[in-house]
Design a protein around this motif. Structure first.
Motif, short mmCIF file in Angstrom:
data_model
loop_
_atom_site.label_atom_id
_atom_site.label_comp_id
_atom_site.label_asym_id
_atom_site.label_seq_id
_atom_site.Cartn_x
_atom_site.Cartn_y
_atom_site.Cartn_z
N ALA A 98 -4.01 -21.33 -4.19
CA ALA A 98 -4.75 -20.93 -5.39
C ALA A 98 -5.78 -19.86 -5.06
N LEU A 99 -6.46 -20.02 -3.93
CA LEU A 99 -7.47 -19.05 -3.53
C LEU A 99 -6.88 -17.67 -3.35
N PHE A 100 -5.81 -17.56 -2.59
CA PHE A 100 -5.28 -16.23 -2.28
C PHE A 100 -4.42 -15.66 -3.40
N ASP A 101 -3.86 -16.50 -4.24
CA ASP A 101 -3.24 -15.96 -5.45
C ASP A 101 -4.31 -15.25 -6.29
N HIS A 102 -5.46 -15.87 -6.41
CA HIS A 102 -6.56 -15.27 -7.18
C HIS A 102 -7.06 -13.99 -6.51
N ILE A 103 -7.27 -14.03 -5.20
CA ILE A 103 -7.76 -12.85 -4.49
C ILE A 103 -6.78 -11.69 -4.62
N VAL A 104 -5.50 -11.97 -4.45
CA VAL A 104 -4.51 -10.89 -4.50
C VAL A 104 -4.37 -10.33 -5.92
N ASP A 105 -4.52 -11.17 -6.94
CA ASP A 105 -4.57 -10.64 -8.30
C ASP A 105 -5.70 -9.62 -8.44
N GLY A 106 -6.86 -9.95 -7.89
CA GLY A 106 -8.00 -9.04 -7.95
C GLY A 106 -7.79 -7.77 -7.15
N LEU A 107 -7.19 -7.89 -5.97
CA LEU A 107 -6.92 -6.73 -5.13
C LEU A 107 -5.89 -5.81 -5.79
N SER A 108 -4.89 -6.40 -6.42
CA SER A 108 -3.88 -5.60 -7.11
C SER A 108 -4.48 -4.83 -8.27
N ASP A 117 -24.63 -20.53 -5.11
CA ASP A 117 -25.00 -19.41 -5.98
C ASP A 117 -23.75 -18.68 -6.45
N ALA A 118 -23.88 -17.43 -6.85
CA ALA A 118 -22.75 -16.66 -7.40
C ALA A 118 -21.67 -16.36 -6.37
N TYR A 119 -21.94 -16.63 -5.09
CA TYR A 119 -20.96 -16.36 -4.03
C TYR A 119 -20.42 -17.66 -3.41
N GLY A 120 -20.61 -18.79 -4.08
CA GLY A 120 -20.12 -20.05 -3.55
C GLY A 120 -19.65 -20.98 -4.65
N GLY A 121 -18.95 -22.03 -4.22
CA GLY A 121 -18.49 -23.03 -5.19
C GLY A 121 -17.07 -22.78 -5.64
N SER A 122 -16.89 -22.16 -6.78
CA SER A 122 -15.56 -21.94 -7.35
C SER A 122 -14.77 -20.89 -6.57
N ILE A 123 -13.46 -20.89 -6.77
CA ILE A 123 -12.61 -19.87 -6.17
C ILE A 123 -13.08 -18.48 -6.58
N GLU A 124 -13.42 -18.32 -7.85
CA GLU A 124 -13.88 -17.01 -8.34
C GLU A 124 -15.12 -16.56 -7.60
N ASN A 125 -16.06 -17.45 -7.39
CA ASN A 125 -17.30 -17.09 -6.71
C ASN A 125 -17.07 -16.80 -5.23
N ARG A 126 -16.26 -17.61 -4.57
CA ARG A 126 -16.02 -17.41 -3.14
C ARG A 126 -15.21 -16.14 -2.88
N SER A 127 -14.42 -15.71 -3.85
CA SER A 127 -13.63 -14.48 -3.72
C SER A 127 -14.47 -13.23 -3.97
N ARG A 128 -15.63 -13.43 -4.55
CA ARG A 128 -16.41 -12.31 -5.08
C ARG A 128 -16.72 -11.24 -4.03
N LEU A 129 -17.19 -11.65 -2.84
CA LEU A 129 -17.60 -10.66 -1.85
C LEU A 129 -16.41 -9.82 -1.38
N MET A 130 -15.28 -10.46 -1.12
CA MET A 130 -14.12 -9.70 -0.67
C MET A 130 -13.71 -8.66 -1.72
N LEU A 131 -13.73 -9.06 -2.98
CA LEU A 131 -13.32 -8.13 -4.04
C LEU A 131 -14.37 -7.04 -4.27
N GLU A 132 -15.65 -7.38 -4.14
CA GLU A 132 -16.69 -6.37 -4.29
C GLU A 132 -16.64 -5.35 -3.16
N VAL A 133 -16.40 -5.82 -1.94
CA VAL A 133 -16.26 -4.90 -0.80
C VAL A 133 -15.04 -4.01 -1.01
#
Length: 367
Positions: free
Chosen positions: A247-257, A198-214
């Motif tokens: 790739a995962l954490f580069d994306h996550i850290v971009d979002g956190l920044s 679903d929206a919280y699984g699969g792609s890097i964007e989806n798997r990062s979603r919960l951490m960034l929403e929290v």
């Protein structure tokens, strides 16, 4: 080490000026009082003894009963817990310190005996972790989890947001979100644990979603300049892994920044193990994140000073040295020897191995 160490220089962290760059890392000590999970009566002294650190980050504290994974860990979801933490923040502030609380949800790293109505722990997917938790005074196999329903996820985010509000009510200077070490947010991020479609699984964007929403919810509640987060890109702790962590954490850290969090706290390497456990470019995270960078894992004073002078980090978090040396900053200033820690007293117990480690002053007075 001399007083010219970069570790002893002040640092401006959001609205707070830290007198030095030593951070006391979050350290689970399993001494909260059951069944209320209020911080224990010795906790105020424990944290107060260590108030000379530039910043104290508390042991991880669950955002709900469901978020608990180990026996006797404190919560930050009830009024009694808030009042218990207030005694601690008051003591730290009386001694001139600054303190953030680390808030967590362990996800699948739990046991049915700790869960509401003895239910299954929750996870992104029904994938059991190979590992142990600590219940009934013994290390025990982690229980089989169940996958969170999509409809339950907003409630998890609300629990983190409520915990942030409670933290401010308890007098904390800020909040650190636990996004590391194989707990719930890390489980969602890494494809070894997350098999959702679903929206919280699969792609890097989806798997990062919960951490960034929290992170967004907590920062909205506590303020961006009082919200930090801890991540661990490659640690194998609690049986998590990802097929492409860079790739995962580069994306996550971009979002956190983009959220303008005040700091990024990074476990470099395997938690409590080798720093070179797996290839990873931590400098990439440092460049991507606009706030302060806290480096953690396996640092001694010499390496910490070197990394700070090179500009590869702003602050260094120390764990076990703070357990056994309440006056770690003073020992650094004087080049004094460190007390050795007693591993047998890390988890649970009383004052032994908790508040009875001698400071330089008490050691000298006893001679």
């Amino acid at each position: 080490m001399s007083t010219s160490s970069k570790l002893l220089e002040p640092f401006k962290l959001g609205p707070i000026t830290l007198p030095n760059r030593l951070v006391m890392a979050p350290l689970t000590r399993n001494r909260a009082v059951p069944p209320s999970m209020v911080p224990g009566p010795l906790a105020a002294e424990y944290y107060g003894q260590r108030a000379s650190a530039g910043l104290l980050v508390t042991e991880a504290s669950q955002v709900s009963q469901q978020g608990q994974g180990y026996q006797d860990t404190p919560g930050i979801y009830s009024r009694a817990q808030v009042e218990g933490w207030r005694k601690i923040t008051d003591r730290v502030h009386e001694r001139g310190g600054r303190i953030f609380i680390q808030i967590w949800h362990v996800g699948r790293v739990s046991h049915t005996s700790l869960q509401p109505n003895n239910g299954a722990p929750v996870a992104p997917s029904a994938v059991r972790a190979k590992g142990k938790t600590f219940v009934n005074n013994a290390f025990t196999d982690i229980s089989e989890p169940r996958a969170l329903e999509l409809s339950e996820i907003p409630g998890i985010i609300d629990d983190f947001k409520r915990a942030a509000a409670n933290a401010l009510a308890a007098g904390f200077d800020g909040v650190e979100i636990h996004g590391a070490n194989g707990y719930l947010l890390d489980q969602f991020a890494k494809d070894g644990a997350n098999k959702r479609s679903d929206a919280y699984g699969g792609s890097i964007e989806n798997r990062s979603r919960l951490m960034l929403e929290v992170a967004k919810a907590v920062a909205t509640e506590a303020g961006t300049d009082r919200t930090g987060i801890r991540i661990s890109p490659v640690t194998p702790a609690n049986d998590v892994s990802d097929s492409n962590p860079q790739a995962l954490f580069d994306h996550i850290v971009d979002g956190l920044s983009a959220l303008k969090l005040v700091y990024l706290h990074v476990v470099e390497g395997a938690t409590g193990g080798p720093r070179d456990f797996a290839p990873f470019d931590y400098a990439s995270l440092r460049k991507r994140f606009a706030g302060a960078y806290i480096a953690n894992n396996g640092y001694d004073f010499a390496l910490a000073d070197k990394v700070l002078r090179e500009g590869a980090a702003d602050l260094i978090a120390f764990g076990k040295p703070f357990i056994s040396n309440p006056d770690l900053v003073e020992r650094l200033k004087k080049g004094a020897a460190l007390n050795e820690w007693d591993k047998a007293t890390f988890y649970g117990g009383d004052a032994k191995g908790y508040t009875d480690y001698p400071s330089l002053q008490t050691a000298e007075a006893a001679q």
